[in-house]
Scaffold this motif. Structure first.
Motif, PDB file in Angstrom:
ATOM      1  N   ALA A 251      -1.788  -5.264  13.686  1.00 22.58           N
ATOM      2  CA  ALA A 251      -0.844  -4.505  12.873  1.00 22.58           C
ATOM      3  C   ALA A 251      -0.064  -3.510  13.736  1.00 22.58           C
ATOM      4  CB  ALA A 251      -1.584  -3.774  11.759  1.00 22.58           C
ATOM      5  N   VAL A 252      -0.762  -2.824  14.635  1.00 23.33           N
ATOM      6  CA  VAL A 252      -0.101  -1.871  15.536  1.00 23.33           C
ATOM      7  C   VAL A 252       0.919  -2.590  16.420  1.00 23.33           C
ATOM      8  CG1 VAL A 252      -0.472  -0.384  17.548  1.00 23.33           C
ATOM      9  CG2 VAL A 252      -1.958  -0.181  15.546  1.00 23.33           C
ATOM     10  N   ASP A 253       0.590  -3.795  16.858  1.00 24.53           N
ATOM     11  CA  ASP A 253       1.469  -4.536  17.766  1.00 24.53           C
ATOM     12  C   ASP A 253       2.802  -4.916  17.121  1.00 24.53           C
ATOM     13  OD1 ASP A 253      -0.422  -4.356  19.752  1.00 24.53           O
ATOM     14  OD2 ASP A 253      -1.277  -6.357  19.392  1.00 24.53           O
ATOM     15  N   VAL A 254       2.788  -5.173  15.790  1.00 20.99           N
ATOM     16  CA  VAL A 254       4.016  -5.671  15.142  1.00 20.99           C
ATOM     17  C   VAL A 254       4.727  -4.614  14.300  1.00 20.99           C
ATOM     18  CG1 VAL A 254       3.106  -8.023  15.085  1.00 20.99           C
ATOM     19  CG2 VAL A 254       2.781  -6.535  13.093  1.00 20.99           C
ATOM     20  N   HIS A 255       4.067  -3.506  13.967  1.00 13.12           N
ATOM     21  CA  HIS A 255       4.690  -2.489  13.110  1.00 13.12           C
ATOM     22  C   HIS A 255       5.718  -1.687  13.906  1.00 13.12           C
ATOM     23  CE1 HIS A 255       5.106   0.761  10.165  1.00 13.12           C
ATOM     24  NE2 HIS A 255       4.489  -0.031   9.296  1.00 13.12           N
ATOM     25  N   ASP A 256       6.799  -1.307  13.234  1.00 13.08           N
ATOM     26  CA  ASP A 256       7.867  -0.545  13.892  1.00 13.08           C
ATOM     27  C   ASP A 256       7.374   0.801  14.422  1.00 13.08           C
ATOM     28  OD1 ASP A 256       9.640  -2.564  13.359  1.00 13.08           O
ATOM     29  OD2 ASP A 256      10.422  -1.645  11.521  1.00 13.08           O
ATOM     30  N   ASN A 257       6.374   1.397  13.739  1.00 17.74           N
ATOM     31  CA  ASN A 257       5.870   2.705  14.157  1.00 17.74           C
ATOM     32  C   ASN A 257       4.723   2.613  15.160  1.00 17.74           C
ATOM     33  OD1 ASN A 257       7.723   3.951  12.469  1.00 17.74           O
ATOM     34  ND2 ASN A 257       6.306   3.962  10.732  1.00 17.74           N
ATOM     35  N   GLY A 258       4.311   1.413  15.493  1.00 21.75           N
ATOM     36  CA  GLY A 258       3.282   1.239  16.501  1.00 21.75           C
ATOM     37  C   GLY A 258       1.976   1.912  16.144  1.00 21.75           C
ATOM     38  N   ALA A 259       1.381   2.596  17.124  1.00 25.91           N
ATOM     39  CA  ALA A 259       0.079   3.231  16.943  1.00 25.91           C
ATOM     40  C   ALA A 259       0.114   4.382  15.949  1.00 25.91           C
ATOM     41  CB  ALA A 259      -0.447   3.731  18.288  1.00 25.91           C
ATOM     42  N   ALA A 260       1.319   4.843  15.585  1.00 33.51           N
ATOM     43  CA  ALA A 260       1.435   5.965  14.641  1.00 33.51           C
ATOM     44  C   ALA A 260       0.878   5.608  13.270  1.00 33.51           C
ATOM     45  CB  ALA A 260       2.890   6.395  14.517  1.00 33.51           C
ATOM     46  N   ILE A 261       0.800   4.313  12.944  1.00 35.11           N
ATOM     47  CA  ILE A 261       0.292   3.935  11.618  1.00 35.11           C
ATOM     48  C   ILE A 261      -1.210   4.178  11.501  1.00 35.11           C
ATOM     49  CG2 ILE A 261       2.087   2.214  11.296  1.00 35.11           C
ATOM     50  CD1 ILE A 261      -0.020   0.053  11.888  1.00 35.11           C
ATOM     51  N   MET A 262      -1.887   4.424  12.608  1.00 35.89           N
ATOM     52  CA  MET A 262      -3.314   4.709  12.569  1.00 35.89           C
ATOM     53  C   MET A 262      -3.601   6.209  12.539  1.00 35.89           C
ATOM     54  SD  MET A 262      -4.407   1.721  12.359  1.00 35.89           S
ATOM     55  CE  MET A 262      -6.132   2.197  12.276  1.00 35.89           C
ATOM     56  N   SER A 263      -2.553   7.015  12.421  1.00 39.17           N
ATOM     57  CA  SER A 263      -2.721   8.469  12.401  1.00 39.17           C
ATOM     58  C   SER A 263      -2.217   9.025  11.075  1.00 39.17           C
ATOM     59  CB  SER A 263      -1.940   9.121  13.547  1.00 39.17           C
ATOM     60  OG  SER A 263      -2.359   8.597  14.787  1.00 39.17           O
ATOM     61  N   PRO A 264      -2.814  10.113  10.584  1.00 35.71           N
ATOM     62  CA  PRO A 264      -2.347  10.727   9.339  1.00 35.71           C
ATOM     63  C   PRO A 264      -1.102  11.577   9.573  1.00 35.71           C
ATOM     64  CG  PRO A 264      -4.183  11.976  10.231  1.00 35.71           C
ATOM     65  CD  PRO A 264      -4.007  10.780  11.131  1.00 35.71           C
ATOM     66  N   GLY A 265      -0.429  11.905   8.472  1.00 38.64           N
ATOM     67  CA  GLY A 265       0.679  12.850   8.558  1.00 38.64           C
ATOM     68  C   GLY A 265       2.053  12.267   8.364  1.00 38.64           C
ATOM     69  N   GLY A 266       2.176  10.956   8.200  1.00 42.97           N
ATOM     70  CA  GLY A 266       3.504  10.371   8.073  1.00 42.97           C
ATOM     71  C   GLY A 266       4.003  10.240   6.651  1.00 42.97           C
ATOM     72  N   LEU A 267       3.105  10.327   5.674  1.00 49.92           N
ATOM     73  CA  LEU A 267       3.507  10.106   4.286  1.00 49.92           C
ATOM     74  C   LEU A 267       3.883  11.396   3.578  1.00 49.92           C
ATOM     75  CD1 LEU A 267       3.785   8.024   2.000  1.00 49.92           C
ATOM     76  CD2 LEU A 267       1.386   8.458   1.432  1.00 49.92           C
ATOM     77  N   VAL A 268       3.127  12.458   3.817  1.00 47.91           N
ATOM     78  CA  VAL A 268       3.384  13.753   3.182  1.00 47.91           C
ATOM     79  C   VAL A 268       3.923  14.704   4.240  1.00 47.91           C
ATOM     80  CG1 VAL A 268       2.382  15.633   1.853  1.00 47.91           C
ATOM     81  CG2 VAL A 268       1.515  13.310   1.565  1.00 47.91           C
ATOM     82  N   ASP A 269       5.009  15.396   3.916  1.00 49.93           N
ATOM     83  CA  ASP A 269       5.742  16.159   4.927  1.00 49.93           C
ATOM     84  C   ASP A 269       5.101  17.485   5.302  1.00 49.93           C
ATOM     85  OD1 ASP A 269       8.806  15.131   3.305  1.00 49.93           O
ATOM     86  OD2 ASP A 269       7.662  14.151   4.901  1.00 49.93           O
ATOM     87  N   ASP A 270       4.354  18.093   4.374  1.00 49.44           N
ATOM     88  CA  ASP A 270       3.856  19.442   4.632  1.00 49.44           C
ATOM     89  C   ASP A 270       2.512  19.640   3.944  1.00 49.44           C
ATOM     90  OD1 ASP A 270       4.420  20.876   1.808  1.00 49.44           O
ATOM     91  OD2 ASP A 270       6.079  19.538   2.289  1.00 49.44           O
ATOM     92  N   PRO A 271       1.761  20.673   4.356  1.00 46.21           N
ATOM     93  CA  PRO A 271       0.419  20.898   3.774  1.00 46.21           C
ATOM     94  C   PRO A 271       0.445  21.179   2.275  1.00 46.21           C
ATOM     95  CG  PRO A 271       0.683  22.122   5.812  1.00 46.21           C
ATOM     96  CD  PRO A 271       2.026  21.580   5.483  1.00 46.21           C
ATOM     97  N   ILE A 272       1.453  21.906   1.795  1.00 45.41           N
ATOM     98  CA  ILE A 272       1.527  22.219   0.363  1.00 45.41           C
ATOM     99  C   ILE A 272       1.630  20.934  -0.460  1.00 45.41           C
ATOM    100  CG2 ILE A 272       2.837  23.385  -1.445  1.00 45.41           C
ATOM    101  CD1 ILE A 272       1.374  25.278   0.402  1.00 45.41           C
ATOM    102  N   SER A 273       2.500  20.027  -0.043  1.00 48.44           N
ATOM    103  CA  SER A 273       2.650  18.764  -0.761  1.00 48.44           C
ATOM    104  C   SER A 273       1.372  17.934  -0.690  1.00 48.44           C
ATOM    105  CB  SER A 273       3.817  17.960  -0.168  1.00 48.44           C
ATOM    106  OG  SER A 273       5.045  18.603  -0.401  1.00 48.44           O
ATOM    107  N   ALA A 274       0.710  17.959   0.469  1.00 46.37           N
ATOM    108  CA  ALA A 274      -0.532  17.194   0.622  1.00 46.37           C
ATOM    109  C   ALA A 274      -1.607  17.725  -0.325  1.00 46.37           C
ATOM    110  CB  ALA A 274      -1.011  17.261   2.068  1.00 46.37           C
ATOM    111  N   ILE A 275      -1.743  19.050  -0.388  1.00 47.56           N
ATOM    112  CA  ILE A 275      -2.751  19.650  -1.273  1.00 47.56           C
ATOM    113  C   ILE A 275      -2.405  19.380  -2.729  1.00 47.56           C
ATOM    114  CG2 ILE A 275      -3.781  21.824  -2.028  1.00 47.56           C
ATOM    115  CD1 ILE A 275      -3.360  22.855   0.837  1.00 47.56           C
ATOM    116  N   SER A 276      -1.130  19.540  -3.083  1.00 49.02           N
ATOM    117  CA  SER A 276      -0.713  19.309  -4.470  1.00 49.02           C
ATOM    118  C   SER A 276      -0.950  17.868  -4.890  1.00 49.02           C
ATOM    119  CB  SER A 276       0.774  19.658  -4.636  1.00 49.02           C
ATOM    120  OG  SER A 276       0.987  21.037  -4.613  1.00 49.02           O
ATOM    121  N   LEU A 277      -0.617  16.943  -4.004  1.00 51.82           N
ATOM    122  CA  LEU A 277      -0.836  15.530  -4.314  1.00 51.82           C
ATOM    123  C   LEU A 277      -2.317  15.244  -4.490  1.00 51.82           C
ATOM    124  CD1 LEU A 277       0.053  12.595  -4.597  1.00 51.82           C
ATOM    125  CD2 LEU A 277       0.061  12.426  -2.096  1.00 51.82           C
TER     126      LEU A 277
END
Length: 560
Positions: A251-277
């Motif tokens: 998946a990492v080899d073919v995804h546009d974001n590479g190894a970034a897909i195995m790390s958190p932080g790309g879906l929610v922009d900030d801590p407040i939104s993450a906590i609220s969600l």
């Protein structure tokens, strides 16, 4: 009677499984080819879906013969076992949004897609340890029974009913619109036809079969969805020699974001939104009326706890499957030009990656199966929502508020059935009206309302002795209004729907603030309430605690 019922159910299961396995292979083998977008009519999907509908309509007819009292209609007479109820709850909760949406989130964001599934799943232990037992012992048909147990019945039932109706309406619109768009793509049917079909079948299940039919629809749907998702996950794992490391590496080899897909932080922009969600997903789950209503279908608190245990197991397993399916789609869908349009985008959008993966691993026959399962999933969810909405009006508002708990039982059920008809018509009309609108925010708002209005009032009514009617109504009402206002003023509606350049409220999710407003409001207006009525309500807490441990209030054993 028991023997006949078992024989009937076993026969239905055999007919369903046999039809699912044999009919398409014999009659419609190789009848459809090509990508999803190129098909005018998906014959396999329609046939499989009709088999599901036929089986569930037979169950609805059988269930209608069992419904003799309000308890039968609202709560299946409390005769559902813990395992059955757990499977039904999982069927109620594993919506098309979960199956398609979470797979799509994993497909686009990788590891971050887990934030949704984990948020949903973490809500279940909260229900198990804090709510399930007392809810079952104190209530009869709706969570408003519990919230108003020692408080002013009319104001608290009114607030609970409006909170329930807000959640049901938002969730129902989102499901119906999603059904129309999904079936338009998968089945090749017209959007309006799909919306009308969902509305009509929803009304049939609830109007004639009540909770018993709804339960069996949800159970059957859960079983076939789990089967389909398991098959997809196994085929994906077989493609990578059953190596999770291989799955992630490919998946990492073919995804546009590479190894970034195995790390958190790309879906929610900030801590407040993450906590609220996270708060909305966790505590909103514990405030969904159609989920809470299911705990009144079992015989005692032990079965209620068993229901949550079973549901947690099935739902947790399902979310593991969606995680594998999402990564499998990265490997097998994003690299296959069959599933791309002329611009290189996924046909039907990223929400369709699970469907495309079904075709990639199982061919057109399995594509038809998953398409039928997706539609069946929506039917099961909207049936539960419709019953919860009808109960809020007939049991909470009519019987509880207007008749002060002295309503004629037959008339109450009749009003519930009329409400189901009205909900069916309204859902069809609104589903057609919102065809071109972005309704994704409605699901998030429904969870936020459940977390900000229903959950605080329900939890504190069970556990906080100093809670008063004034605190519950004002605090819960403030939580409800705050959640709605912040979503409207936030980027999802203010910018994306209304078209303004900047949002007044900068975060997508309101739960962190709306829940704080609700709890603070309930606390403040309760501790400052020194009325005689408040004193009596606090004194009644001890009696409520005893009742919550004995279960004497269940299914009308004691008139409370």
């Amino acid at each position: 009677m028991v023997i006949n019922r078992q024989r009937l159910l076993w026969a239905l299961w055999l007919v369903l499984v046999g039809a699912l396995v044999l009919t398409p292979q014999i009659v419609f083998a190789d009848a459809i080819t090509g990508s999803v977008e190129k098909r005018s009519i998906n014959v396999s999907a329609i046939v499989l879906f009709l088999v599901f509908v036929a089986a569930t309509l037979v169950i609805t007819w059988w269930a209608s013969k069992q419904n003799r009292t309000a308890s039968d209609y609202y709560a299946a007479g409390g005769k559902i076992t813990g395992f059955q109820n757990g499977l039904a709850i999982s069927g109620d909760f594993m919506s098309a949004a979960s199956f398609l949406g979470i797979s799509a989130l994993v497909f686009t964001s990788g590891y971050d897609g887990l934030i949704y599934s984990m948020g949903f799943l973490v809500g279940w232990p909260i229900i198990m340890f804090l709510i399930a037992e007392r809810l079952r012992n104190l209530g009869r048909y709706t969570f408003a029974d519990v919230a108003s147990f020692r408080l002013g019945k009319r104001p608290v039932r009114t607030l609970s009913a409006f909170g329930s109706l807000a959640v049901v309406a938002l969730y129902l619109i989102a499901q119906v619109v999603g059904a129309g768009k999904l079936i338009q793509l998968l089945f090749g049917l017209d959007y309006v036809i799909a919306v009308v079909a969902v509305g009509v079948l929803m009304v049939c299940y609830v109007l004639f079969g009540g909770m018993l039919a709804t339960t069996w629809v949800q159970m059957i749907k859960a079983a076939i969805l789990l089967f389909g998702a398991t098959f997809m996950a196994l085929m994906v794992l077989a493609h990578v020699d059953f190596s999770l490391e291989g799955l992630f590496q490919q998946a990492v080899d073919v995804h546009d974001n590479g190894a970034a897909i195995m790390s958190p932080g790309g879906l929610v922009d900030d801590p407040i939104s993450a906590i609220s969600l996270g708060l909305a997903l966790m505590f909103g789950t514990a405030g969904l009326p159609h989920i809470l209503m299911r705990f009144f279908t079992v015989s005692d608190a032990k079965e209620a706890r068993k229901s949550v245990f079973v549901a947690t197991g099935f739902i947790g397993y399902f979310y593991i499957l969606t995680f594998i399916i999402g990564f499998g789609a990265i490997i097998l869908v994003s690299t296959n030009p069959t599933f791309m349009d002329d611009t290189g985008a996924i046909i039907g959008g990223t929400n369709m990656v699970a469907v495309h993966l079904a075709e990639a691993v199982g061919g057109s026959l399995f594509l038809g199966f998953i398409s039928a399962v997706a539609f069946a999933t929506i039917l099961a969810v909207v049936a539960g929502l419709a019953l919860a909405g009808a109960s809020a009006i007939s049991h909470d508002l009519y019987a509880g508020v207007l008749k002060n708990d002295n309503a004629d039982e037959a008339k109450e059920v009749r009003i519930s059935k009329i409400t189901v008809l009205v909900l069916g018509v309204v859902s069809i009309v609104l589903g057609i009206a919102f065809e071109t609108q972005n309704v994704a925010f409605m699901v998030g708002l429904a969870f936020s309302i459940a977390a900000s209005c229903n959950f605080p009032v329900l939890l504190l009514s069970m556990y906080w002795k100093r809670l008063t009617t004034r605190g519950a109504v004002i605090g819960g009402g403030l939580g409800l209004l705050t959640a709605i206002a912040l979503v409207i003023l936030g980027p999802t509606v203010w910018v994306q729907v209304f078209g303004y350049e900047n949002a007044i409220y900068p975060y997508k999710y309101p739960a962190l603030f709306s829940m704080a407003v609700a709890f603070i409001g309930i606390w403040l207006f309760s501790i400052t309430d020194n009325s005689e009525r408040a004193r009596l309500e606090r004194e009644a807490f001890d009696a409520q605690f005893v009742r919550s441990q004995t279960g004497l209030g269940a299914h009308g054993a004691v008139d409370h």
